[in-house]
Write a protein that holds these residues in place. Structure first.
Motif, PDB file in Angstrom:
ATOM      1  N   VAL A 124       0.879  -1.169   0.000  1.00  0.00           N
ATOM      2  CA  VAL A 124       0.000   0.000   0.000  1.00  0.00           C
ATOM      3  C   VAL A 124       0.916   1.220   0.000  1.00  0.00           C
ATOM      4  O   VAL A 124       1.896   1.257   0.746  1.00  0.00           O
ATOM      5  CB  VAL A 124      -0.921   0.018   1.232  1.00  0.00           C
ATOM      6  CG1 VAL A 124      -1.818   1.248   1.209  1.00  0.00           C
ATOM      7  CG2 VAL A 124      -1.766  -1.259   1.298  1.00  0.00           C
ATOM      8  N   ALA A 125       0.614   2.213  -0.843  1.00  0.00           N
ATOM      9  CA  ALA A 125       1.524   3.358  -0.995  1.00  0.00           C
ATOM     10  C   ALA A 125       0.847   4.675  -0.641  1.00  0.00           C
ATOM     11  O   ALA A 125      -0.357   4.848  -0.859  1.00  0.00           O
ATOM     12  CB  ALA A 125       2.040   3.432  -2.430  1.00  0.00           C
ATOM     13  N   SER A 126       1.624   5.584  -0.113  1.00  0.00           N
ATOM     14  CA  SER A 126       1.161   6.957   0.044  1.00  0.00           C
ATOM     15  C   SER A 126       1.238   7.649  -1.314  1.00  0.00           C
ATOM     16  O   SER A 126       2.003   7.244  -2.199  1.00  0.00           O
ATOM     17  CB  SER A 126       2.018   7.702   1.073  1.00  0.00           C
ATOM     18  OG  SER A 126       3.371   7.710   0.683  1.00  0.00           O
ATOM     19  N   ASN A 127       0.456   8.699  -1.497  1.00  0.00           N
ATOM     20  CA  ASN A 127       0.392   9.333  -2.810  1.00  0.00           C
ATOM     21  C   ASN A 127       1.647  10.119  -3.187  1.00  0.00           C
ATOM     22  O   ASN A 127       1.765  10.588  -4.318  1.00  0.00           O
ATOM     23  CB  ASN A 127      -0.859  10.220  -2.933  1.00  0.00           C
ATOM     24  CG  ASN A 127      -1.007  11.191  -1.769  1.00  0.00           C
ATOM     25  OD1 ASN A 127      -0.037  11.493  -1.070  1.00  0.00           O
ATOM     26  ND2 ASN A 127      -2.212  11.662  -1.543  1.00  0.00           N
ATOM     27  N   ASN A 128       2.598  10.223  -2.273  1.00  0.00           N
ATOM     28  CA  ASN A 128       3.876  10.866  -2.599  1.00  0.00           C
ATOM     29  C   ASN A 128       4.967   9.843  -2.905  1.00  0.00           C
ATOM     30  O   ASN A 128       6.124  10.198  -3.111  1.00  0.00           O
ATOM     31  CB  ASN A 128       4.343  11.757  -1.435  1.00  0.00           C
ATOM     32  CG  ASN A 128       4.738  10.953  -0.207  1.00  0.00           C
ATOM     33  OD1 ASN A 128       4.062   9.999   0.155  1.00  0.00           O
ATOM     34  ND2 ASN A 128       5.834  11.340   0.431  1.00  0.00           N
ATOM     35  N   ALA A 129       4.610   8.572  -2.947  1.00  0.00           N
ATOM     36  CA  ALA A 129       5.616   7.513  -3.133  1.00  0.00           C
ATOM     37  C   ALA A 129       6.214   7.551  -4.537  1.00  0.00           C
ATOM     38  O   ALA A 129       5.528   7.861  -5.514  1.00  0.00           O
ATOM     39  CB  ALA A 129       4.998   6.150  -2.872  1.00  0.00           C
ATOM     40  N   LYS A 130       7.489   7.230  -4.612  1.00  0.00           N
ATOM     41  CA  LYS A 130       8.202   7.083  -5.873  1.00  0.00           C
ATOM     42  C   LYS A 130       8.949   5.756  -5.826  1.00  0.00           C
ATOM     43  O   LYS A 130       9.621   5.459  -4.825  1.00  0.00           O
ATOM     44  CB  LYS A 130       9.213   8.212  -6.080  1.00  0.00           C
ATOM     45  CG  LYS A 130       8.617   9.615  -6.039  1.00  0.00           C
ATOM     46  CD  LYS A 130       7.944   9.982  -7.343  1.00  0.00           C
ATOM     47  CE  LYS A 130       7.527  11.452  -7.325  1.00  0.00           C
ATOM     48  NZ  LYS A 130       6.841  11.842  -8.574  1.00  0.00           N
ATOM     49  N   MET A 131       8.872   4.983  -6.895  1.00  0.00           N
ATOM     50  CA  MET A 131       9.464   3.655  -6.884  1.00  0.00           C
ATOM     51  C   MET A 131      10.310   3.420  -8.116  1.00  0.00           C
ATOM     52  O   MET A 131       9.968   3.873  -9.212  1.00  0.00           O
ATOM     53  CB  MET A 131       8.359   2.592  -6.820  1.00  0.00           C
ATOM     54  CG  MET A 131       7.467   2.745  -5.609  1.00  0.00           C
ATOM     55  SD  MET A 131       6.057   1.625  -5.619  1.00  0.00           S
ATOM     56  CE  MET A 131       4.909   2.612  -4.654  1.00  0.00           C
ATOM     57  N   GLY A 132      11.424   2.715  -7.937  1.00  0.00           N
ATOM     58  CA  GLY A 132      12.289   2.422  -9.067  1.00  0.00           C
ATOM     59  C   GLY A 132      13.453   1.534  -8.690  1.00  0.00           C
ATOM     60  O   GLY A 132      13.745   1.337  -7.502  1.00  0.00           O
ATOM     61  N   LEU A 133      14.112   1.015  -9.720  1.00  0.00           N
ATOM     62  CA  LEU A 133      15.321   0.202  -9.557  1.00  0.00           C
ATOM     63  C   LEU A 133      16.437   0.889 -10.347  1.00  0.00           C
ATOM     64  O   LEU A 133      16.624   0.609 -11.535  1.00  0.00           O
ATOM     65  CB  LEU A 133      15.082  -1.226 -10.056  1.00  0.00           C
ATOM     66  CG  LEU A 133      14.052  -2.060  -9.282  1.00  0.00           C
ATOM     67  CD1 LEU A 133      13.820  -3.400  -9.969  1.00  0.00           C
ATOM     68  CD2 LEU A 133      14.483  -2.270  -7.832  1.00  0.00           C
ATOM     69  N   PRO A 134      17.194   1.782  -9.718  1.00  0.00           N
ATOM     70  CA  PRO A 134      18.185   2.587 -10.436  1.00  0.00           C
ATOM     71  C   PRO A 134      19.573   1.957 -10.553  1.00  0.00           C
ATOM     72  O   PRO A 134      20.533   2.620 -10.936  1.00  0.00           O
ATOM     73  CB  PRO A 134      18.258   3.857  -9.576  1.00  0.00           C
ATOM     74  CG  PRO A 134      18.014   3.361  -8.176  1.00  0.00           C
ATOM     75  CD  PRO A 134      17.020   2.237  -8.320  1.00  0.00           C
ATOM     76  N   GLU A 135      19.692   0.674 -10.259  1.00  0.00           N
ATOM     77  CA  GLU A 135      21.007   0.051 -10.130  1.00  0.00           C
ATOM     78  C   GLU A 135      21.877   0.169 -11.384  1.00  0.00           C
ATOM     79  O   GLU A 135      23.101   0.322 -11.280  1.00  0.00           O
ATOM     80  CB  GLU A 135      20.854  -1.429  -9.753  1.00  0.00           C
ATOM     81  CG  GLU A 135      20.493  -1.665  -8.290  1.00  0.00           C
ATOM     82  CD  GLU A 135      18.994  -1.640  -8.041  1.00  0.00           C
ATOM     83  OE1 GLU A 135      18.570  -2.042  -6.955  1.00  0.00           O
ATOM     84  OE2 GLU A 135      18.240  -1.187  -8.946  1.00  0.00           O
ATOM     85  N   VAL A 136      21.274   0.065 -12.586  1.00  0.00           N
ATOM     86  CA  VAL A 136      22.112   0.096 -13.799  1.00  0.00           C
ATOM     87  C   VAL A 136      22.804   1.438 -13.973  1.00  0.00           C
ATOM     88  O   VAL A 136      23.819   1.534 -14.670  1.00  0.00           O
ATOM     89  CB  VAL A 136      21.312  -0.268 -15.072  1.00  0.00           C
ATOM     90  CG1 VAL A 136      20.797  -1.700 -14.988  1.00  0.00           C
ATOM     91  CG2 VAL A 136      20.182   0.719 -15.336  1.00  0.00           C
ATOM     92  N   SER A 137      22.292   2.490 -13.336  1.00  0.00           N
ATOM     93  CA  SER A 137      22.964   3.794 -13.396  1.00  0.00           C
ATOM     94  C   SER A 137      24.248   3.794 -12.580  1.00  0.00           C
ATOM     95  O   SER A 137      25.067   4.714 -12.685  1.00  0.00           O
ATOM     96  CB  SER A 137      22.035   4.908 -12.901  1.00  0.00           C
ATOM     97  OG  SER A 137      21.780   4.784 -11.513  1.00  0.00           O
ATOM     98  N   LEU A 138      24.439   2.742 -11.768  1.00  0.00           N
ATOM     99  CA  LEU A 138      25.661   2.583 -10.971  1.00  0.00           C
ATOM    100  C   LEU A 138      26.561   1.496 -11.547  1.00  0.00           C
ATOM    101  O   LEU A 138      27.578   1.142 -10.958  1.00  0.00           O
ATOM    102  CB  LEU A 138      25.305   2.232  -9.519  1.00  0.00           C
ATOM    103  CG  LEU A 138      24.444   3.246  -8.762  1.00  0.00           C
ATOM    104  CD1 LEU A 138      24.043   2.678  -7.409  1.00  0.00           C
ATOM    105  CD2 LEU A 138      25.178   4.563  -8.600  1.00  0.00           C
TER     106      LEU A 138
END
Length: 260
Positions: A124-138
Motif C-alpha cells: 500500500v503506498a502513500s500518494n507521494n511515493a516514488k518507486m524504481g530500480l536505479p542500479e544500472v545507473s551505478l
C-alpha cells in the motif's frame, strides 16, 4: 528487543516494524538488514501477531536504497555473496513467512527499498511515493530479487523498461501497473494498512499461512504449485481452525479461530 536502526511495536494483533534511519532516508546497510531479520523472525514466532506491517520513518522515504558506501569496493565474489546473504536473511525470508506482511510505502522506495517492498505479500503506498530500480545507473543490476519479482508483479515489458531506464514511477503508475494494491494520503497510510490487517485477522491464520505457501510455490522453479495447493488444502482439514470455521458456518455465527 533493542535495535539501532529498527523500531518494532505491537498492538491489537499487528506488529509494526519501522526502519529508523531518517537521516540516511532509511537506506539498508548490513546492520539494518540483520536487525530487520531478527524483528521479522520474532514477530512471526509471536502467536499474538497476526499481521506484520513494515514502513519507513519520516515522511520522505520507505527505503531510498542500499548503503552504497558498504560495497563500492567489493570484488565480484564479494558482490555475489552480498546478494546471496541479503536474499537469504531478509528478502526471501520475508516472502516465505506464514504471517502476512504488508509494506506501507511512505515515500521513496528505490533499489533495495523497492526490492524489500516487493518481498512483502502486498503493498500500500502513500500518494507521494516514488518507486524504481536505479542500479544500472551505478553499473550493477538489482541483486535482492528485483529482476525476478518485478516482472512477476507488473509484467516483463514494463519491468525491463523500469530496470533499463533506471527511472522512477509515481504512486498512480504503480497502482496502474499492479505494483501496489492501494494508494492513500501519507496521513492515512498506516490506518489503511491496519484496516486491511483487521480484515485479514478475521480469518484462519493457519489457512492464511497455507495460502501464502501455495501462492509462492507457483513462482518457484521445479515446484508444482497445483500439487502444493492440493496438499495444503488437504492439510487444512486436520486443523482446529477448519473444525471451528465449518462449525461456525453451520451454526451461523462468527468463527473464533484458535490458530491451530
Amino acid at each position: 528487543m533493542n535495535y539501532n536502526n529498527v523500531l518494532s511495536s505491537f498492538k491489537n494483533g499487528i506488529t509494526t516494524i519501522t526502519i529508523n534511519r531518517p537521516k540516511k532516508l532509511n537506506a539498508l546497510n548490513k546492520e539494518t538488514i540483520s536487525e530487520l531479520h531478527e524483528a521479522f523472525k520474532l514477530a512471526n514466532a509471536d502467536k499474538n501477531t497476526k499481521v506484520i506491517i513494515i514502513t519507513g520513518s519520516g515522511e520522505k522515504a520507505f527505503v531510498a536504497g542500499a548503503d552504497i558506501s558498504e560495497f563500492a569496493s567489493f570484488s565480484g565474489k564479494e558482490g555475489a555473496e552480498l546478494a546471496q546473504k541479503g536474499q537469504d536473511v531478509l528478502f526471501s525470508f520475508i516472502e516465505s513467512l506464514n504471517t502476512p506482511v504488508i509494506a506501507a510505502v511512505n515515500g521513496f522506495a528505490l533499489g533495495g527499498g523497492l526490492e524489500l517492498a516487493m518481498a512483502c505479500h502486498f503493498r500500500v503506498a502513500s500518494n507521494n511515493a516514488k518507486m524504481g530500480l536505479p542500479e544500472v545507473s551505478l553499473g550493477v543490476i538489482p541483486g535482492y530479487g528485483g529482476t525476478q519479482r518485478l516482472p512477476q508483479l507488473i509484467g516483463k515489458g514494463r519491468a525491463m523498461e523500469m530496470i533499463m531506464t533506471a527511472g522512477m514511477i509515481d504512486a498512480n503508475n504503480a497502482l496502474n501497473y499492479g505494483l501496489v494494491n492501494h494508494i492513500t494520503t501519507q496521513a492515512e497510510l498506516l490506518n489503511m494498512c491496519q484496516d486491511i490487517a483487521n480484515k485479514i485477522m478475521k480469518n484462519s491464520p493457519v489457512a492464511i499461512g497455507k495460502a501464502i505457501e501455495a501462492v509462492n510455490a507457483s513462482y518457484k522453479t521445479g515446484v508444482d504449485g497445483f500439487d502444493i495447493e492440493i496438499k495444503s488444502f488437504g492439510a487444512c482439514f486436520d486443523t482446529e481452525d477448519f473444525k471451528e470455521g465449518t462449525t461456525a458456518f453451520l451454526e451461523k455465527r462468527k468463527a473464533n479461530f484458535p490458530g491451530a
